[in-house]
Enzyme design. Sequence first.
Site, PDB file in Angstrom:
ATOM      1  N   HIS A 143      -2.459  -5.322  -6.539  1.00 40.57           N
ATOM      2  CA  HIS A 143      -2.653  -6.567  -5.806  1.00 40.57           C
ATOM      3  C   HIS A 143      -4.116  -7.000  -5.882  1.00 40.57           C
ATOM      4  CE1 HIS A 143      -3.267  -3.271  -2.895  1.00 40.57           C
ATOM      5  NE2 HIS A 143      -4.200  -4.048  -2.373  1.00 40.57           N
ATOM      6  N   HIS A 196      -8.466  -8.857   1.177  1.00 38.17           N
ATOM      7  CA  HIS A 196      -7.511  -9.436   0.239  1.00 38.17           C
ATOM      8  C   HIS A 196      -7.471 -10.946   0.439  1.00 38.17           C
ATOM      9  CE1 HIS A 196      -6.095  -5.391   1.474  1.00 38.17           C
ATOM     10  NE2 HIS A 196      -6.032  -5.221   0.176  1.00 38.17           N
ATOM     11  N   TRP A 244     -13.145   2.727  -3.448  1.00 33.18           N
ATOM     12  CA  TRP A 244     -13.592   1.584  -4.249  1.00 33.18           C
ATOM     13  C   TRP A 244     -15.112   1.488  -4.292  1.00 33.18           C
ATOM     14  CZ3 TRP A 244     -10.951   1.246   0.330  1.00 33.18           C
ATOM     15  CH2 TRP A 244     -11.630   0.713   1.418  1.00 33.18           C
ATOM     16  N   GLU A 302      -5.745  -1.890  -6.795  1.00 34.35           N
ATOM     17  CA  GLU A 302      -6.296  -3.231  -6.668  1.00 34.35           C
ATOM     18  C   GLU A 302      -6.928  -3.755  -7.940  1.00 34.35           C
ATOM     19  OE1 GLU A 302      -7.339  -3.478  -1.951  1.00 34.35           O
ATOM     20  OE2 GLU A 302      -9.008  -3.055  -3.295  1.00 34.35           O
ATOM     21  N   CYS A 343     -14.649  -5.888   2.617  1.00 30.08           N
ATOM     22  CA  CYS A 343     -13.591  -5.687   1.629  1.00 30.08           C
ATOM     23  C   CYS A 343     -12.312  -6.257   2.220  1.00 30.08           C
ATOM     24  CB  CYS A 343     -13.336  -4.211   1.360  1.00 30.08           C
ATOM     25  SG  CYS A 343     -14.768  -3.156   1.438  1.00 30.08           S
ATOM     26  N   GLU A 388     -15.387 -10.302   9.737  1.00 29.64           N
ATOM     27  CA  GLU A 388     -15.730  -8.883   9.842  1.00 29.64           C
ATOM     28  C   GLU A 388     -17.178  -8.640  10.265  1.00 29.64           C
ATOM     29  OE1 GLU A 388     -14.653  -6.383   6.560  1.00 29.64           O
ATOM     30  OE2 GLU A 388     -12.647  -7.243   6.430  1.00 29.64           O
ATOM     31  N   TYR A 412      -8.482  -0.428 -10.079  1.00 31.01           N
ATOM     32  CA  TYR A 412      -8.499   0.992  -9.739  1.00 31.01           C
ATOM     33  C   TYR A 412      -7.260   1.334  -8.928  1.00 31.01           C
ATOM     34  CZ  TYR A 412      -9.700   0.180  -4.862  1.00 31.01           C
ATOM     35  OH  TYR A 412      -9.656  -0.202  -3.554  1.00 31.01           O
ATOM     36  N   GLU A 434      -4.102   2.664  -2.742  1.00 34.39           N
ATOM     37  CA  GLU A 434      -4.833   1.433  -2.995  1.00 34.39           C
ATOM     38  C   GLU A 434      -4.822   1.207  -4.495  1.00 34.39           C
ATOM     39  OE1 GLU A 434      -5.496  -1.217  -1.341  1.00 34.39           O
ATOM     40  OE2 GLU A 434      -7.297  -0.669  -0.225  1.00 34.39           O
ATOM     41  N   HIS A 480       0.818  -1.212   0.000  1.00 35.52           N
ATOM     42  CA  HIS A 480       0.000   0.000   0.000  1.00 35.52           C
ATOM     43  C   HIS A 480       0.857   1.269   0.000  1.00 35.52           C
ATOM     44  CE1 HIS A 480      -3.265  -2.803   1.264  1.00 35.52           C
ATOM     45  NE2 HIS A 480      -3.922  -2.045   0.411  1.00 35.52           N
TER      46      HIS A 480
END
Length: 177
Positions: A32, A69, A159, A114, A67, A87, A102, A112, A26
Site C-alpha cells: 500500500h 498513508h 522504515w 509499503e 509517517c 501529528e 519495503y 508493513e 497490515h
Amino acid sequence: MQQTAPLILVNESDEPIGTMEKMQAHREGLLHRAFSIFIFNRKRQMLLHQRADEKYHSGGLWTNACCSHPIPGEELIISAQRRLQEEMGFQCPLEEIFSFVYKAELDNNLVEHEFDHVLVGTYEGDIVPNKEEVQDFGYYSVDDIQRLLEKNPEDFTAWFKIAFPKVMDWVFVSGGK
C-alpha cells in the site's frame, strides 16, 4: 487521531489497484501507498519523534517526523501536510525526494508492506505534537542518530532504518537537490 479512511493498495509501480481497511491491509501484508516525512532545521539537525506506546504497531520506537498513508482521492503532498499538522502541530513546504518499497514484520502480528514516498522539509518554529501519536521528540544531529542506530537499532522503526541512509545520501551527497 487515527486514520479511518482505507489505504490505497498499489502494485510495484505505485499504480492504485484498490483500497482496503488499514488493519486488514497490515494483517495481510498487502502493498500500500505511504509517506515518510523528514524535517530538518537550519543546523541540518533532523526532527525525530518517539511513537506513542499505544500506537497499533511500533509503539515506543523512534522514527522520522511523521509517517502515514495518503487518503484515496487526496494528493500525496496534501495528505502529508495534513498529517504533519495532525501529528506534530505544524506545517512547512515539503518536497518528495525518492520512494522505495519495503516489507517488514512488526509487532502485534502485523506486516508493513509499503510503497513509501519520502518527503523532506525545513522547519524552525514551535512543535506541538498530538499526545495520541507522539510521546517524545527532538532535533538530533545526523552523527548522533547514526551512533544511536548502530548502538540500539531495535529502538527505531523498520522504515526509518531503511530510509535514513538514503536521506543522508540526498542531503550530503547531492547537496539536498
